[in-house]
Motif scaffolding. Structure first.
Motif, PDB file in Angstrom:
ATOM      1  N   GLN A   1       0.814  -1.217   0.000  1.00 52.19           N
ATOM      2  CA  GLN A   1       0.000   0.000   0.000  1.00 52.19           C
ATOM      3  C   GLN A   1       0.850   1.271   0.000  1.00 52.19           C
ATOM      4  OE1 GLN A   1      -3.237  -0.245  -0.457  1.00 52.19           O
ATOM      5  NE2 GLN A   1      -3.027  -2.481  -0.410  1.00 52.19           N
TER       6      GLN A   1
ATOM      7  N   THR B   1      -7.017  -6.146  -1.270  1.00 62.41           N
ATOM      8  CA  THR B   1      -5.795  -6.668  -0.645  1.00 62.41           C
ATOM      9  C   THR B   1      -5.448  -8.078  -1.113  1.00 62.41           C
ATOM     10  OG1 THR B   1      -7.035  -7.460   1.278  1.00 62.41           O
ATOM     11  CG2 THR B   1      -6.107  -5.226   1.397  1.00 62.41           C
TER      12      THR B   1
ATOM     13  N   ALA C   1      -5.629  -1.252   5.430  1.00 59.38           N
ATOM     14  CA  ALA C   1      -4.716  -1.995   4.567  1.00 59.38           C
ATOM     15  C   ALA C   1      -3.292  -1.511   4.706  1.00 59.38           C
ATOM     16  CB  ALA C   1      -5.175  -1.892   3.110  1.00 59.38           C
TER      17      ALA C   1
END
Length: 345
Positions: free
Chosen positions: A103, A264, A341
């Motif tokens: 991320q 994800t 995330a």
């Protein structure tokens, strides 16, 4: 094999089946063992499709990581396995799991990706590799980004034409011979977590909660998804469409923007070709009694989805893809809020 040489993008493009230089992410690949390889890729922090994530510009979309892995597998199939360029690559299944570091891949611009590749479960016939399972660990510097597993069957040109004719009942039409987008209004970009209208792949969302079904509505001239004419919707297209349906369901149920979610990971199994000229329907299965299936991995958050379709903040939603009243793919879409995330990245 030529793996290990840093080739011009145009040369790599032919081996990864991408004609446009902006769609070529692989830099090189080289053998490191009998069935092991290391590859590098440069991922763009600005890309009209893969980086069309309004609330997550620093994050690497798992679909972009998957595409880098697909390119590496294609490159090695032609160089290490010596399969001809006319070979068709048929995805049977895949699984992508990312770590929080993914991320933040684009915090400083383009991302330099390292792929540690193992060719598992090779099946050969008459000395030619017919199928393989690629297992790929991804990293950027010292940061582990996740793992990708792709099951692939290889078919020669004649065999592929026979397979397509058998399923379609004749030669299937190519995308460049059909209208750009099927009739019907697609979802809005905001409904599915996108910014660009051309990246919306679904239509027919319910106008009232809950959102459980959608129809595939892909622009057949899309510069990334149809970088060259094709005779079916790819597994990547089906996966992104499933993501968009799940994000739309979550947004409708919670009132939170779909763009606030991050993909994800995902799983997918693909049993039939998705034909271009017949409706493709996506649905989130219902639990017994008619309630929407609660996303997996959400124990202690919600036991079931209520009539108003309450969904948890993060989890995995199953999506079934059907055409001609037959299941052609099953997917699991794992998501979390962007902030969650990134946690511990």
């Amino acid at each position: 094999m030529t793996a290990g040489n840093v080739l011009p993008a145009a040369d790599i493009g032919a081996l990864v089946h991408r004609g446009a230089g902006t769609e070529v992410f692989l830099v090189d690949a080289r053998p490191t063992g009998e069935h092991e390889f290391t590859a590098t890729a440069r991922l763009p922090h600005r890309h009209a499709y893969y980086n069309d994530l309004p609330d997550n510009p620093r994050g690497a979309d798992p679909l972009l990581l998957l595409e880098a892995c697909r390119q590496a597998g294609s490159y090695l199939a032609h160089t290490a396995f010596e399969l001809p360029l006319s070979t068709a690559f048929l995805v049977t299944d895949w699984e992508v799991r990312t770590r929080p570091a993914a991320q933040r891949l684009f915090e400083d611009g383009d991302g330099a990706l390292t792929l540690h590749i193992t060719a598992e479960n090779q099946v050969q016939r008459a000395g030619t590799v017919r199928s393989v399972r690629w297992r790929i660990a991804l990293s950027a510097g010292r940061a582990e980004l996740g793992e990708v597993v792709i099951g692939v069957v290889y078919a020669g040109a004649t065999e592929y034409r026979a397979l397509r004719t058998l399923q379609y009942g004749g030669p299937p039409p190519r995308s460049d011979a059909l209208p750009d987008r099927p009739a019907g209004s697609p979802a809005t970009p905001a409904e599915v977590g996108r910014a660009r209208a051309e990246n919306v792949l679904v239509a027919g969302l319910s106008t009232t909660a809950p959102v459980r079904e959608a129809r595939l509505a892909v622009p057949l001239r899309h510069p990334t998804l149809f970088v060259h004419p094709n005779d079916h919707f790819t597994a990547l297209i089906l996966t992104d469409a499933a993501r968009q349906l799940c994000f739309a369901r979550h947004a409708r149920a919670t009132g939170a923007p779909a763009a606030g979610l991050a993909l994800t990971g995902f799983t997918g199994t693909f049993s039939r070709f998705a034909e271009l000229d017949a409706p493709v329907l996506l649905s989130i299965p219902e639990a017994p009694g008619g309630a929407a299936t609660a996303p997996a991995g959400t124990a202690g958050v919600e036991d079931t989805a209520a009539a108003e379709d309450t969904v948890p903040a993060e989890g995995t939603m199953p999506v079934e893809v059907r055409q001609h009243d037959r299941t052609i793919a099953d997917l699991g879409i794992t998501y979390a809020p962007v902030t969650a995330a990134r946690r511990n990245a």
